[in-house]
Motif scaffolding. Structure first.
Motif, short mmCIF file in Angstrom:
data_model
loop_
_atom_site.label_atom_id
_atom_site.label_comp_id
_atom_site.label_asym_id
_atom_site.label_seq_id
_atom_site.Cartn_x
_atom_site.Cartn_y
_atom_site.Cartn_z
N SER A 141 -40.82 -19.32 -43.80
CA SER A 141 -41.50 -20.79 -44.14
C SER A 141 -42.97 -20.64 -44.71
O SER A 141 -43.44 -21.18 -45.63
CB SER A 141 -41.77 -21.52 -42.81
N CYS A 144 -42.66 -19.27 -48.15
CA CYS A 144 -42.38 -20.34 -49.23
C CYS A 144 -43.96 -21.34 -49.40
O CYS A 144 -44.05 -21.72 -50.68
CB CYS A 144 -41.48 -21.26 -48.57
N PHE B 115 -37.65 -23.88 -48.37
CA PHE B 115 -38.22 -24.25 -47.05
C PHE B 115 -37.48 -24.72 -46.00
O PHE B 115 -37.52 -24.56 -44.89
CB PHE B 115 -39.23 -25.13 -47.56
N PHE B 117 -34.30 -24.55 -45.88
CA PHE B 117 -33.21 -23.17 -45.15
C PHE B 117 -34.01 -22.68 -44.11
O PHE B 117 -33.72 -22.61 -42.96
CB PHE B 117 -33.09 -22.42 -46.08
N THR B 118 -35.40 -22.34 -44.24
CA THR B 118 -35.92 -21.56 -43.34
C THR B 118 -36.19 -22.42 -42.06
O THR B 118 -36.24 -21.96 -41.10
CB THR B 118 -37.56 -20.98 -43.81
N ARG B 119 -36.47 -23.58 -42.14
CA ARG B 119 -36.89 -24.70 -41.10
C ARG B 119 -35.55 -24.76 -40.42
O ARG B 119 -35.55 -24.84 -39.08
CB ARG B 119 -37.22 -25.61 -41.39
#
Lengths: 321, 321
Positions: A141, A144, B115, B117-119
């Protein structure tokens, strides 16, 4: 593989194993995707992130079957960000070969980056822990965020040094830090050692990125394997330029205000940045981070592994000064 | 939120909670990113995937603090794929509002999808299991494969029905299936029930996508909230067209060979597809999947929850025939 690791046959064979895992994990039905990723794997990166992960892991109870997959993940996360960054930067060249976005188009590049992300989390679900995945996703995150900050700051002549440092901390140093941390955690190092190794990674990452940004001003295309002056052309203002902008250089400011920059403009910017001490000052800061990394490395347990880390860091960063 | 759930106040309040979790988890320093995602959340999707996850979870031991975050993940994964798909399809409208790529540009859209995806994986690391993450990442890989297959098949007049079905199974039905599976697994349903619910999700997903593809031929812009004929313009050939292409319609083939299609061409394609029974045949297949879903729903334990699933499926799919 790059010949960076030639003098360390053990590391070289470790990294060959890591490469094998990467190649296996990206196998899929869409052969274009598989081949595009294979080309990227084979284009000879230094595999710095998996290598640092392995070095860190050797400070604990090193089990290759547990460590190699984690190392593969770090390189694949890095590759995913490269593939997506090249879309945004419109980059044509990477490691001297055509980028995925240039060769296959932006559409494929979006999905190929996504596919790499999903494969990373698959490997993590099989070889890491929930805590490990939590750390990894948080770092992703922040990467990003760093990339987005860089994108938002395009053509902004008021970017401060502080903001630049925060950006490269997010977009680069965090992943180096994660490499060290994942290796240390994965081999059962205690919290203190994990933290120390992670800090070393952060400092190396900061120095590495500053140097990379300086090279966009000083290197030539063949040596760098990608276009020179690319950052400026894309409106990405990095440390050497930011230092000079802070001095309110009117001529520089005027050139940057032009709608498009031709080769002459780029050469002039380059000369101004160099003559006004921007490159010199950026070098000094990179050196500061490098020295901080060395100092921390000096506190690690003596032995072959610490030596390899020391010499690798030297080779990566010091030859530059 | 869409008024799709108005007659189910419990589900509505469940989904409000899920929305709250989504909004919380996408908080970040880059306000543009946060706002762009908030606009997407607020644009009033039906939240089908989290809703189905919640329905499936109610067949087991439902604990909201465990289920809501998983439901949020399903919607966020879906949102991430929407954001990236809109880049590739160059889509201007989604749910009647401007897409992220249209409003903020493709660069932001790439990173905003990443972002998200990462969350998702951060939430999963806190509320799911390693097995759950493994299943999720595998489904995500298959979604990528489906999208890539669709992208590779652009302007290919030889795409078979079989290949189309495989594509929509990957790109759409798998995520519906995962919604049911995650809910069932997360609330401790036994393997047999997990599998059955997951199959129901798959059939609903197949019918849903076929209907969505038909709507690109039959709906008008206002009702659909996105451009009509968009698929064809992008070279994406879906079931109604594929059926007619299989019959070797020369006129259709000739129009599709044109370099660009104007409004008249689109209207003519539409008429041919309709007159040659392409839409009718596609409807029949959607109905077949719908009926298969109903049959499976009929084998579930009787009760309020099965009723809601039945009526929701009806509302979603049957009003169309």
């Amino acid at each position: 593989m790059d010949n960076f690791w030639n003098e360390y046959p053990v590391m070289k064979s470790d990294l060959e194993e890591v490469t094998r895992i990467m190649k296996k994990s990206i196998k899929c039905k869409e052969k274009l995707v598989e081949n595009a990723i294979l080309e990227l794997i084979n284009s000879g990166g230094k595999l710095l992130r998996p290598a640092f992960l392995i070095i860190a892991a050797r400070f604990g109870n090193f089990k290759e079957e547990e460590i190699y997959p984690l190392a593969a993940v770090l390189e694949m996360l890095h590759m995913a960000t490269l593939v997506h960054d090249d879309i945004i930067d419109n980059s044509e060249l990477r490691r001297g070969t055509e980028t995925i976005q240039a060769k296959y188009g932006k559409g494929y590049a979006v999905y190929i980056g996504d596919f790499l992300f999903t494969r990373c989390f698959k490997i993590l679900s099989e070889h890491s822990t929930l805590k490990g995945i939590n750390v990894d996703s948080n770092v992703m995150s922040r990467i990003c965020m760093g990339e987005i900050e860089q994108f938002s700051s395009k053509y902004n002549k008021k970017v401060s040094v502080r903001r630049y440092l925060k950006r490269i901390s997010s977009k680069t140093a965090e992943l180096f830090s994660l490499s060290f941390y994942s290796g240390a955690m994965g081999s059962g190092c205690d919290d203190k050692l994990c933290k120390r190794l992670s800090n070393i990674g952060h400092d190396i990452g900061m120095a590495f990125q500053i140097i990379d940004d300086i090279l966009d001003y000083t290197s030539d295309e063949t040596a760098l394997g990608k276009s020179v002056g690319n950052d400026i052309k894309q409106g990405i203002y990095t440390l050497p330029l930011i230092y000079v902008l802070e001095k309110k250089n009117q001529r520089l400011s005027d050139i940057l205000d032009k709608n498009t920059l031709d080769e002459r403009d780029l050469r002039e910017i380059n000369n101004i940045v160099r003559d006004s001490g921007g490159i010199e000052k950026a070098r000094e800061l990179a050196e500061k981070y490098t020295n901080r990394a060395f100092k921390l490395i000096g506190t690690l347990p003596e032995g072959e592994n610490t030596n390899i880390l020391l010499r690798t860091t030297e080779k990566l960063l010091v030859r530059f000064y």
